[in-house]
Write a protein that holds these residues in place. Structure first.
Motif, short mmCIF file in Angstrom:
data_model
loop_
_atom_site.label_atom_id
_atom_site.label_comp_id
_atom_site.label_asym_id
_atom_site.label_seq_id
_atom_site.Cartn_x
_atom_site.Cartn_y
_atom_site.Cartn_z
N ASP A 131 0.84 -1.19 0.00
CA ASP A 131 0.00 0.00 0.00
C ASP A 131 0.88 1.24 0.00
O ASP A 131 1.81 1.35 0.81
CB ASP A 131 -0.92 -0.01 1.23
CG ASP A 131 -1.94 1.11 1.19
OD1 ASP A 131 -2.26 1.58 0.07
OD2 ASP A 131 -2.43 1.52 2.26
N HIS A 162 -0.16 4.19 0.69
CA HIS A 162 -0.66 5.16 1.66
C HIS A 162 -0.03 4.89 3.04
O HIS A 162 0.64 3.89 3.25
CB HIS A 162 -2.18 5.10 1.74
CG HIS A 162 -2.85 5.47 0.45
ND1 HIS A 162 -3.19 6.75 0.12
CD2 HIS A 162 -3.21 4.71 -0.61
CE1 HIS A 162 -3.76 6.77 -1.08
NE2 HIS A 162 -3.77 5.54 -1.54
N HIS A 190 -1.70 4.33 5.80
CA HIS A 190 -2.67 3.69 6.69
C HIS A 190 -2.06 2.45 7.35
O HIS A 190 -1.26 1.73 6.75
CB HIS A 190 -3.92 3.27 5.91
CG HIS A 190 -4.67 4.41 5.30
ND1 HIS A 190 -5.29 5.38 6.06
CD2 HIS A 190 -4.89 4.75 4.01
CE1 HIS A 190 -5.87 6.26 5.26
NE2 HIS A 190 -5.64 5.90 4.01
N SER A 196 -8.35 3.98 7.88
CA SER A 196 -9.37 4.88 7.32
C SER A 196 -10.77 4.37 7.57
O SER A 196 -11.75 5.06 7.28
CB SER A 196 -9.15 5.04 5.80
OG SER A 196 -9.64 3.92 5.09
N SER A 211 -11.76 1.41 6.17
CA SER A 211 -12.10 0.59 5.01
C SER A 211 -11.83 -0.89 5.30
O SER A 211 -10.87 -1.23 5.99
CB SER A 211 -11.28 1.03 3.78
OG SER A 211 -11.55 2.38 3.46
N TRP A 251 -11.09 -4.70 3.61
CA TRP A 251 -10.44 -5.23 2.43
C TRP A 251 -10.64 -6.73 2.35
O TRP A 251 -10.52 -7.44 3.35
CB TRP A 251 -8.94 -4.93 2.47
CG TRP A 251 -8.64 -3.46 2.51
CD1 TRP A 251 -8.66 -2.65 3.61
CD2 TRP A 251 -8.30 -2.63 1.41
NE1 TRP A 251 -8.35 -1.36 3.26
CE2 TRP A 251 -8.11 -1.32 1.91
CE3 TRP A 251 -8.10 -2.87 0.04
CZ2 TRP A 251 -7.75 -0.25 1.09
CZ3 TRP A 251 -7.74 -1.81 -0.77
CH2 TRP A 251 -7.57 -0.52 -0.26
N ALA A 299 -10.86 -3.03 -1.59
CA ALA A 299 -11.64 -2.41 -0.52
C ALA A 299 -13.12 -2.57 -0.85
O ALA A 299 -13.59 -2.11 -1.89
CB ALA A 299 -11.28 -0.94 -0.37
N ARG A 302 -12.26 4.04 1.13
CA ARG A 302 -11.43 3.59 0.00
C ARG A 302 -12.13 2.51 -0.84
O ARG A 302 -11.49 1.83 -1.64
CB ARG A 302 -10.08 3.08 0.50
CG ARG A 302 -9.29 4.13 1.27
CD ARG A 302 -7.96 3.61 1.77
NE ARG A 302 -7.05 3.30 0.66
CZ ARG A 302 -5.85 2.76 0.82
NH1 ARG A 302 -5.41 2.46 2.04
NH2 ARG A 302 -5.07 2.52 -0.22
N LYS A 303 -13.43 2.38 -0.68
CA LYS A 303 -14.18 1.35 -1.40
C LYS A 303 -13.89 1.41 -2.89
O LYS A 303 -13.89 2.47 -3.51
CB LYS A 303 -15.67 1.52 -1.17
CG LYS A 303 -16.52 0.44 -1.85
CD LYS A 303 -18.00 0.61 -1.55
CE LYS A 303 -18.82 -0.47 -2.25
NZ LYS A 303 -20.28 -0.32 -1.96
N GLU A 332 -11.00 0.67 -4.26
CA GLU A 332 -9.55 0.69 -4.51
C GLU A 332 -8.99 -0.73 -4.46
O GLU A 332 -9.55 -1.63 -3.82
CB GLU A 332 -8.83 1.55 -3.46
CG GLU A 332 -9.07 3.04 -3.60
CD GLU A 332 -8.19 3.85 -2.66
OE1 GLU A 332 -7.04 3.41 -2.41
OE2 GLU A 332 -8.64 4.90 -2.17
#
Length: 292
Positions: free
Chosen positions: A227, A229, A231, A248, A250, A252, A258, A263-264, A266
């Protein structure tokens, strides 16, 4: 001529129509959006490479029955479009695939081109999940399944083995390639016993990226995602195929997608990782570590 039959755009079957698989037979699962596809190694064996398309992705599932290794490779590379076939040539007893249009040869366990215009460049891989046929029937009953017309008797299903303090030579272990900036490759290795019965999550810096290795000894899978990011991720228990939550909020799934939260939709990048026999990992890589 290539000695193996060419397999591309196979006709897929429903789970209920599949015959000839046992609960513990190993299956590759691929999903990029909604549809899940399953490719049993027992059925891939006569071909060793199967080319397919799904959700705009062109890919090849490769399986070497000698080293018991497999992964999903992206059939688009540097704007070239591949259609791979097992070449019949092996390097250290491992599958080399061939693309006729570019005249390139690719080592499966090195995950890079060993001959042709892309020599020494690493293969692009796509997310896939190894699991048992029982996992498919229990959790993905709507999956579409690869079933070849003819099945070679030489390809027996991969058996499950008891673990000892050290890996048996033919024990299959999960390896994550750690590629440095000087193109030296080490491998982080995980045994199925390194994962709890429920979901286990390890996070480490591999190939200079935050890498999340997720697995379960009960469900019998291990995957690795990266990732970009900042997170943090935690394991989610009892909700398979959901396996992780990030900071966040989210959730997975096992395919690195996600399914809810900010982040749905992604998709995480997959790490360069796959299962293979312990003896084969030792043959290919001298720099390896087992998770502690």
């Amino acid at each position: 001529d290539d000695p193996f039959p060419f397999a591309e755009n196979p006709v897929l079957s429903s789970v209920d129509d599949v015959r000839g698989l046992n609960d513990d037979d190993i299956v590759v699962l691929v999903s990029f959006e909604n549809e899940v596809r399953a490719y049993p190694y027992k059925f891939i064996g006569p071909f060793e490479v199967v080319n397919d398309h799904l959700d705009g992705e062109s890919f090849a599932i490769t399986y070497c029955p000698v080293t018991e290794s497999g992964h999903a490779s992206d059939n688009t590379f540097n704007e070239a479009q591949f259609s791979l076939i097992a070449s019949g040539f092996r390097y250290k007893d491992n599958l080399n695939s061939h693309d006729q249009s570019t005249n390139t040869y690719w080592s499966q366990m090195l995950m890079k081109c060993i001959k042709g215009p892309f020599q020494n460049q690493f293969q692009q891989t796509l997310p896939m999940v190894e699991a048992s046929w029982k996992t498919v029937t229990d959790y993905f009953p709507e999956a579409r399944v690869f079933t070849p017309v003819s099945i070679s008797s030489k390809n027996a299903p991969v058996s499950q083995r008891k673990h000892t303090d050290l890996p048996e030579e033919d024990e299959r272990v999960f390896g994550v390639l750690n590629i440095s900036t000087v193109q030296e490759t080490s491998v982080a290795l995980f045994r199925m016993s390194d994962f709890n019965e429920d979901i286990t999550l390890y996070t480490s810096i591999i190939s200079e990226k935050s890498t999340h290795i997720i697995g379960s000894s009960t469900i019998g899978f291990a995957v690795a995602y990266q990732d970009d990011h900042s997170h943090t991720f935690n394991a989610v228990h009892g909700q398979f195929p959901i396996v992780m939550a990030d900071s966040s909020g989210s959730l997975w799934n096992v395919f690195g997608i996600a399914v809810s939260g900010p982040r749905k939709g992604e998709r995480l990048n997959n790490a360069m990782a796959f299962f293979g026999s312990w003896w084969a990992w030792k043959d290919f890589y001298s720099d390896f570590t087992f998770v502690q």
